[in-house]
Design an enzyme around this catalytic site. Structure first.
Site, mmCIF file in Angstrom:
data_model
loop_
_atom_site.group_PDB
_atom_site.id
_atom_site.type_symbol
_atom_site.label_atom_id
_atom_site.label_comp_id
_atom_site.label_asym_id
_atom_site.label_seq_id
_atom_site.Cartn_x
_atom_site.Cartn_y
_atom_site.Cartn_z
ATOM 1 N N GLN A 109 5.182 3.191 -4.176
ATOM 2 C CA GLN A 109 5.114 4.639 -4.401
ATOM 3 C C GLN A 109 6.334 5.336 -3.784
ATOM 4 O O GLN A 109 6.929 6.220 -4.399
ATOM 5 C CB GLN A 109 3.819 5.178 -3.787
ATOM 6 C CG GLN A 109 3.667 6.679 -3.830
ATOM 7 C CD GLN A 109 2.251 7.101 -3.478
ATOM 8 O OE1 GLN A 109 1.391 7.185 -4.338
ATOM 9 N NE2 GLN A 109 1.997 7.356 -2.214
ATOM 10 N N HIS A 120 -3.064 8.896 7.753
ATOM 11 C CA HIS A 120 -2.710 10.246 7.286
ATOM 12 C C HIS A 120 -2.285 11.116 8.474
ATOM 13 O O HIS A 120 -1.314 11.880 8.382
ATOM 14 C CB HIS A 120 -3.909 10.911 6.600
ATOM 15 C CG HIS A 120 -4.406 10.214 5.367
ATOM 16 N ND1 HIS A 120 -5.638 9.619 5.297
ATOM 17 C CD2 HIS A 120 -3.835 10.039 4.138
ATOM 18 C CE1 HIS A 120 -5.818 9.108 4.087
ATOM 19 N NE2 HIS A 120 -4.731 9.340 3.360
ATOM 20 N N GLN A 170 -3.994 9.399 -12.144
ATOM 21 C CA GLN A 170 -3.439 8.138 -11.634
ATOM 22 C C GLN A 170 -4.467 7.025 -11.542
ATOM 23 O O GLN A 170 -4.165 5.948 -11.019
ATOM 24 C CB GLN A 170 -2.742 8.370 -10.285
ATOM 25 C CG GLN A 170 -3.676 8.650 -9.125
ATOM 26 C CD GLN A 170 -2.899 9.092 -7.887
ATOM 27 O OE1 GLN A 170 -2.283 10.150 -7.874
ATOM 28 N NE2 GLN A 170 -2.918 8.279 -6.850
ATOM 29 N N ASP A 181 2.155 2.307 0.900
ATOM 30 C CA ASP A 181 2.350 2.370 -0.545
ATOM 31 C C ASP A 181 3.850 2.314 -0.817
ATOM 32 O O ASP A 181 4.461 3.285 -1.264
ATOM 33 C CB ASP A 181 1.726 3.660 -1.090
ATOM 34 C CG ASP A 181 0.233 3.727 -0.813
ATOM 35 O OD1 ASP A 181 -0.531 3.162 -1.591
ATOM 36 O OD2 ASP A 181 -0.165 4.313 0.211
ATOM 37 N N HIS A 206 -7.641 9.495 7.536
ATOM 38 C CA HIS A 206 -7.750 8.570 8.673
ATOM 39 C C HIS A 206 -6.479 8.695 9.499
ATOM 40 O O HIS A 206 -5.628 9.547 9.214
ATOM 41 C CB HIS A 206 -7.985 7.141 8.164
ATOM 42 C CG HIS A 206 -7.016 6.706 7.107
ATOM 43 N ND1 HIS A 206 -5.680 6.510 7.363
ATOM 44 C CD2 HIS A 206 -7.177 6.476 5.771
ATOM 45 C CE1 HIS A 206 -5.070 6.142 6.243
ATOM 46 N NE2 HIS A 206 -5.949 6.127 5.260
ATOM 47 N N SER A 261 -6.957 2.492 5.417
ATOM 48 C CA SER A 261 -7.040 2.947 4.035
ATOM 49 C C SER A 261 -8.378 3.641 3.830
ATOM 50 O O SER A 261 -9.393 3.219 4.403
ATOM 51 C CB SER A 261 -6.940 1.749 3.083
ATOM 52 O OG SER A 261 -7.391 2.116 1.784
#
Ligand code: AMP
Length: 287
Positions: free
Chosen positions: A155, A39, A63, A152, A36, A187
């Site tokens: 992360q 990204h 994960q 994130d 999307h 997302s």
């Protein structure tokens, strides 16, 4: 744009692109696909900063927990490749699970402490899976820069800690969260949302805006506990929202905080379920 599947192919492609050109910079954007605009914004940042842009698309089984959405995670290779081409990607690395894990891995990269809370607590093993696959991808692609979204945020903290601790020669570039016009963080998982859930999912971004306002209006004097309570109460007004966590911690160390005046930066981090769909969002507030 070249699409490569095996570890050998991606290594050779990057090596050939670097051959005889010592100043070439390789930028890398690891993703799980179903791309999307969020990204695309990482790819754009990579394009600006690097000569060669590598995108990986790999839904990493390591994960996902046993009761999570690995098998139903959305996938659309053709659409992803069209978006990648549009974004000026040079190499798309699209390995299979067998390419990435030809044998059961006996080596796990595990980052402690920054994984103790938030998604690390509610998704046991998740960050071991992330840290392990990112290490493997870094070793395969050998990029100069790697671009990660602040959506994130934990992360980003985990990967930065790992790269520092293990002296991995990659610069981590955090990129801002892209949102839909109404505020919902983009997302891949948003496609799961039923229309009424999609409406109520706005409560995440509005709770974060509320937190920012409360900190600002109190000049940073609001107690962390009070801030957390206000955010929770706001989310609870949406009948479909089930809170997994709504926490206020230091960032990037992700430690508990009571007095905001004693720290320089906090994160308000949310994970909220709507039906089967778990959404995360956060804001970082400088104090
Ligand atoms: P994913 O495919 O969900 O694993 O995400 C791949 C990368 O894109 C990660 O670094 C994410 O943080 C980043 N990303 C996901 N959503 C967004 C967004 N809305 N804005 C910016 N980056 C994002």
């Amino acid at each position: 744009m070249k699409v490569l599947h095996s570890v050998n192919e991606i290594r050779q492609a990057v090596r050939a692109a670097r051959a005889g050109r010592p100043t070439v910079k390789v930028g890398f954007v690891p993703t799980m696909g179903y791309l999307h605009k969020g990204h695309a914004s990482l790819l754009e940042a990579a394009r600006k900063k690097s000569d060669i842009v590598v995108l990986s698309i790999f839904v990493n089984p390591l994960q996902f927990g046993p009761n999570e959405d690995f098998s139903r995670y959305p996938r659309d290779e053709q659409r992803d490749l069209a978006l990648a081409k549009e974004a000026g990607v040079d190499f798309v690395f699209l390995p299979s699970v067998d390419d990435m894990y030809p044998r059961p891995t006996k080596t796990i990269v595990s980052v402690s402490e920054v994984t103790d809370r938030l998604c690390g607590a509610s998704r046991p093993g998740h960050f071991d899976g992330v840290a392990t696959v990112v290490t493997k991808l870094f070793n395969m692609v050998q990029p100069d820069f790697a671009f990660f979204g602040m959506k994130d945020a934990q992360q980003v903290a985990v990967i930065q800690q790992m790269v520092d601790d293990l002296n991995i020669p990659v610069d981590i570039i955090p990129c801002p969260t892209l949102r839909e016009e109404d505020g919902l963080a983009m997302s891949s998982r948003n496609v799961y949302l039923q229309p009424e859930e999609r409406k109520q999912a706005l409560v995440l971004s509005s709770a974060l805006r509320l937190a920012e306002r409360l900190v600002k209006e109190s000049n940073g004097t609001i107690a962390a506990e009070e801030l957390q309570a206000a955010v929770k109460q706001h989310i609870e007004q949406s009948p479909l929202a089930q809170i997994d966590y709504a926490d206020v911690l230091t960032y990037p160390s992700l430690e508990p905080v009571t007095d905001l005046k004693a720290v320089s930066s906090i994160i308000v981090a949310l994970a909220v379920k709507f039906g089967k769909t778990r959404l995360i969002d956060n804001t970082i507030i400088q104090l």
